[in-house]
Design an enzyme around this catalytic site. Structure first.
Site, mmCIF file in Angstrom:
data_model
loop_
_atom_site.group_PDB
_atom_site.id
_atom_site.type_symbol
_atom_site.label_atom_id
_atom_site.label_comp_id
_atom_site.label_asym_id
_atom_site.label_seq_id
_atom_site.Cartn_x
_atom_site.Cartn_y
_atom_site.Cartn_z
ATOM 1 N N CYS A 123 0.823 -1.217 0.000
ATOM 2 C CA CYS A 123 0.000 0.000 0.000
ATOM 3 C C CYS A 123 0.850 1.258 0.000
ATOM 4 O O CYS A 123 0.323 2.358 -0.159
ATOM 5 C CB CYS A 123 -0.948 0.014 1.195
ATOM 6 S SG CYS A 123 -0.095 0.137 2.771
ATOM 7 N N CYS A 142 -2.391 -2.807 8.686
ATOM 8 C CA CYS A 142 -2.172 -1.448 9.211
ATOM 9 C C CYS A 142 -1.669 -1.547 10.651
ATOM 10 O O CYS A 142 -0.743 -0.827 11.051
ATOM 11 C CB CYS A 142 -3.455 -0.632 9.173
ATOM 12 S SG CYS A 142 -4.308 -0.630 7.582
HETATM 13 FE FE1 FES Z 1 -1.708 -0.012 4.279
HETATM 14 FE FE2 FES Z 1 -3.207 1.060 6.228
HETATM 15 S S1 FES Z 1 -3.766 0.740 4.143
HETATM 16 S S2 FES Z 1 -1.119 0.579 6.300
#
Ligand code: FES
Length: 168
Positions: A36, A109
């Site tokens: 991400c 996360c």
């Molecule tokens: Fe990747 Fe939160 S979406 S750390």
């Protein structure tokens, strides 16, 4: 993400605790998630209390994932007063605390926060870096500098392995 969790994250985001660089920190850990693109850096400062070395304060910087910020905010409060060993013994879901169970797509996360904490607290963790001495000019690199300025050595980001819970 269910509405309850969204509400709890929003509440944590309204008043995030321990945001920003910590002057005089004893240790710093930085981790990133290559999937991400999110990165998180955590600073930890210790103090002696009743003959034990405990966490006096921990702070963090993050690029903007709300869940990671909410978890880091809760986690940095949770580890205050704990020894490094006690903090390292906390599980991912304990760090997320009152946010409650996270959906599978958001577990990484919290794992990012856990990784940064491990990086800062475990001297054997490969991402751990000593904090800059407090006497240095206040040009301690922040998270954005890590990407935008040429490397002069000193900061290395370790991307966390993808854990099975992240897989769809
Ligand atoms: Fe990747 Fe939160 S979406 S750390």
């Amino acid at each position: 993400m269910n509405q309850d969790l969204e509400k709890r994250i929003r509440e944590a985001m309204l008043n995030p605790q321990n945001l920003g660089e910590l002057a005089g920190a004893d240790s710093v850990g930085t981790v990133g998630n290559s999937e991400c693109g999110e990165m998180l850096r955590m600073w930890v400062k210790f103090k002696d209390e009743n003959g034990k070395r405990v966490i006096d304060r921990a702070t963090f910087q993050s690029f903007g994932c709300e869940t990671a910020i909410a978890v880091a905010s809760l986690a940095t409060e949770l580890i205050r007063g704990k020894t490094a060993e006690e903090a390292l013994a906390l599980k991912t879901e304990e760090l997320a605390g009152e946010l409650g169970p996270l959906p599978p797509m958001k577990i990484h996360c919290a794992q990012l926060v856990e990784g940064a904490l491990r990086s800062a607290l475990d001297p054997n963790h490969e991402a751990a870096t000593p904090a800059a001495p407090p006497s240095l000019p206040s040009a301690t690199p922040n998270l954005l500098d890590s990407f935008t300025k040429p490397k002069e050595g000193g900061v290395r980001v370790v991307f966390l392995d993808k854990k099975p819970a992240d897989k769809p």
